[in-house]
Design an enzyme around this catalytic site. Structure first.
Site, mmCIF file in Angstrom:
data_model
loop_
_atom_site.group_PDB
_atom_site.id
_atom_site.type_symbol
_atom_site.label_atom_id
_atom_site.label_comp_id
_atom_site.label_asym_id
_atom_site.label_seq_id
_atom_site.Cartn_x
_atom_site.Cartn_y
_atom_site.Cartn_z
ATOM 1 N N LYS A 175 -1.466 2.923 3.415
ATOM 2 C CA LYS A 175 -1.133 2.067 4.583
ATOM 3 C C LYS A 175 -0.729 0.656 4.127
ATOM 4 O O LYS A 175 -1.735 -0.268 3.994
ATOM 5 C CB LYS A 175 -2.619 2.086 5.362
ATOM 6 C CG LYS A 175 -2.636 1.800 7.001
ATOM 7 C CD LYS A 175 -1.837 0.519 7.365
ATOM 8 C CE LYS A 175 -2.638 -0.580 7.476
ATOM 9 N NZ LYS A 175 -1.879 -1.771 7.952
ATOM 10 N N GLU A 250 -9.826 -6.883 -3.639
ATOM 11 C CA GLU A 250 -9.169 -7.952 -4.100
ATOM 12 C C GLU A 250 -8.961 -8.891 -2.798
ATOM 13 O O GLU A 250 -8.129 -8.652 -1.892
ATOM 14 C CB GLU A 250 -7.665 -7.793 -4.677
ATOM 15 C CG GLU A 250 -7.938 -7.039 -5.912
ATOM 16 C CD GLU A 250 -8.732 -7.651 -6.932
ATOM 17 O OE1 GLU A 250 -8.914 -9.036 -6.774
ATOM 18 O OE2 GLU A 250 -9.265 -7.321 -7.783
ATOM 19 N N CYS A 284 -2.777 -15.160 -3.169
ATOM 20 C CA CYS A 284 -4.374 -15.222 -3.319
ATOM 21 C C CYS A 284 -4.424 -16.110 -4.516
ATOM 22 O O CYS A 284 -5.712 -16.318 -4.373
ATOM 23 C CB CYS A 284 -5.224 -13.943 -2.902
ATOM 24 S SG CYS A 284 -4.392 -12.435 -3.876
ATOM 25 N N GLU A 385 -9.670 -20.563 2.823
ATOM 26 C CA GLU A 385 -8.565 -20.170 2.226
ATOM 27 C C GLU A 385 -7.379 -20.537 3.399
ATOM 28 O O GLU A 385 -7.451 -19.971 4.692
ATOM 29 C CB GLU A 385 -8.486 -18.572 1.894
ATOM 30 C CG GLU A 385 -7.079 -18.108 1.434
ATOM 31 C CD GLU A 385 -7.112 -16.789 0.868
ATOM 32 O OE1 GLU A 385 -7.656 -15.916 1.753
ATOM 33 O OE2 GLU A 385 -6.519 -16.503 -0.240
HETATM 34 C C1 UN1 Z 1 -1.722 -11.971 -5.066
HETATM 35 O O1 UN1 Z 1 -1.339 -13.195 -4.847
HETATM 36 O O2 UN1 Z 1 -2.237 -11.259 -4.081
HETATM 37 O O3 UN1 Z 1 -0.416 -13.862 -10.191
HETATM 38 C C2 UN1 Z 1 -1.181 -11.425 -6.161
HETATM 39 C C3 UN1 Z 1 0.485 -13.617 -9.355
HETATM 40 C C4 UN1 Z 1 0.995 -12.588 -8.989
HETATM 41 C C5 UN1 Z 1 0.204 -11.635 -8.252
HETATM 42 C C6 UN1 Z 1 -0.473 -12.318 -7.117
HETATM 43 N N1 UN1 Z 1 1.737 -11.969 -10.268
HETATM 44 O O4 UN1 Z 1 0.478 -14.809 -8.619
#
Ligand code: UN1
Length: 497
Positions: A175, A250, A284, A385
């Site tokens: 999804k 995550e 993130c 955030e």
């Molecule tokens: C994310 O922001 O969900 O390390 C992943 C990084 C990328 C992956 C980010 N390779 O910023």
């Protein structure tokens, strides 16, 4: 005419049972329709899970090295279509081509890693406490995996989850985020072309509340792997716990870059610009807080402000654009609200702070890269955030205080420190509460073959990437083979009586 996309369920491309659809538009130019997609519901999820469950019976028996061979083809196909997929991705979610190419590359790296893991998937052999007895622990597939992914890494994140899930012998219902369904569809096409059998991979487009929750609730789904916000992650965890599903989460981040008085300032500047404004701050792992030693606070802040003002906003498909738009209208509004909240709390607006409306920007969700100065650790812009191009700058009196501020958050994904002092670098590695710590490089840029994930409310202890994700997608089976021909009782016959 924009393309009409479909779900892929039980080996067939199909519309949502309800016949409903939703639109996906280019965030750099909302007049451009990328495509229409099925707005699916519980009934579609039902079909997809049924198909995945059935396909598990045969897929689990395919030798892992054979599954790995398919993954190698997936890597080859992704490589040959890299540029096309990167352009499609920029068109549907806005980040600049340089970065969407990197996103596809992360998928390629993950495919080749999975391919080679097909010839490993190591278990353990362990001596038995009894003679003529053989002990081993082997990895076995689990069943149907629900893969629920965000829009900020439309290729990389789905591949982090789907490739190991399949390699281990699980079947998948995917999804994807409703902001990036086209890239997700391309990924499924590539999996099929490489030889993944019908029913083993299914894709169901639609919203999180309808499709996502239906998957998490479904009794025939064994595993859920989700990347997204902490609030949705908590909800998923609650629902999934009722049926004891295995869940990998995550979630959010409030990542800090620390700049000490002995840092290489030019290097630290490049790092913070890339970390804070790469992907328009929508990672993130994005650098959301910049913690500067007080003796260099004024100097380094003004370096950051003047460099931020020089960043060129624009359509990610055009060369010369450094920063693309926010992904959609709602996201841009959230960013703007936070900038206002920060100022109301006493932060100083040093750069940006409004929708960008210059040449070529008027039909996109562009927001000026923003720097807020004099932020203190209690302000909401230092704690929550934002997921956009906003950097909160905080002053620290000492190394110890910098680490303390860095850790003063409910999140714990990524972190970074710029210093030339090797002792402080190692203290930071020891004391920062985060799943990832970078020394003299920015908070973004995780490599596909390393564990990825965070502590505290960033997750629930699992790691994606590298070898660690294979723990999530397999169950341990412990096997005892007694070839003594007699009844041997553990704990009883193995000790002197
Ligand atoms: C994310 O922001 O969900 O390390 C992943 C990084 C990328 C992956 C980010 N390779 O910023």
């Amino acid at each position: 005419m924009a393309k009409k996309f479909q779900n892929y369920i039980n080996g067939k491309w199909v519309d949502a049972k309800s016949g409903r659809t939703f639109e996906n538009r280019n965030p750099a130019n909302w007049d451009e329709l990328v495509g229409t997609f099925p707005l699916s519901s519980k009934e579609d999820v039902e079909e997809a899970v049924k198909a995945a469950r059935k396909a598990f019976d045969t897929w689990r028996l395919v030798p892992a090295p054979r599954r790995g061979d398919i993954m190698r083809k997936v890597g080859d196909l992704l490589t040959s279509r890299k540029e096309e997929v990167a352009q499609q991705m920029t068109r549907e979610m806005g980040k600049v081509l340089l970065e969407t190419r990197g996103d596809v590359q992360e998928g390629i790296d993950t495919a080749y890693y999975a391919s080679s893991e097909g010839r490993r998937l190591f278990g353990h052999t362990v001596p038995s406490e009894l003679p003529s007895k053989f002990n081993m622990a082997i990895r076995v597939p689990i069943g149907v995996a629900a893969i629920i992914t965000p829009w900020n890494f439309p290729m990389a994140i789905p591949t982090w989850k789907i490739f190991p899930a399949l390699l281990c012998g699980n079947t998948v219902v995917f999804k994807p985020a409703s902001d990036t369904p086209a890239t997700a569809t391309t990924l499924v096409e590539i999996l099929l072309e490489a030889g993944i059998p019908p029913g083993v991979i299914n894709i169901v487009h639609g919203g999180g509340t309808e499709v996502g929750i239906a998957l998490v609730e479904h009794p025939e789904v064994d595993l859920v792997s989700f990347t997204g916000s902490t609030s949705v992650g908590k909800k998923i965890s609650e629902i999934a716990s009722r049926s004891l599903k295995r869940v990998s989460l995550e979630l959010g981040g409030k990542n800090a870059q620390i700049v000490m008085d002995d840092a290489d300032f030019d290097l630290a500047l490049e790092g913070v610009l890339w970390g804070a404004f790469g992907t328009t701050g929508q990672r993130c792992t994005a650098t959301s807080r910049l913690i500067i030693h007080e003796s260099v606070y004024d100097k380094f802040t003004s370096m950051v402000v003047s460099a931020t003002k020089k960043l060129r906003l624009g359509d990610g498909l055009k060369s010369g654009s450094d920063v693309g738009p926010c992904v959609n209208e709602k996201q841009r509004q959230i960013v703007d609200e936070y900038v206002k909240i920060g100022q109301a709390e006493g932060a100083k607006l040093l750069a940006g702070g409004k929708d960008a409306t210059g040449d070529g920007l008027s039909k996109g969700w562009f927001y000026e890269p923003t720097v807020l100065g004099d932020v203190t650790r209690t302000m909401r812009v230092a704690r929550e955030e934002i997921f956009g191009p906003v950097l909160s700058v905080i002053k620290a009196k000492s190394f110890e205080e910098a680490i303390d501020i860095c850790n003063d958050t409910t999140y714990g994904l990524s972190s970074s420190i710029y210093t030339q002092d090797i002792n402080n670098a190692y203290r930071a590695i020891r004391d920062i509460e985060a799943g990832i710590t970078y020394i003299n490089s920015p908070t973004i840029g995780a490599e596909a073959h390393m564990p990825f994930g965070g502590v505290k409310e960033t997750g629930n202890g699992h790691r994606e990437g590298g070898w660690t994700v294979y723990d999530f997608f397999t169950e341990w089976k412990t096997v005892y083979v007694d070839y003594s021909g007699t009844l041997q009782r553990a704990q009883i016959d193995s000790v002197d009586r």
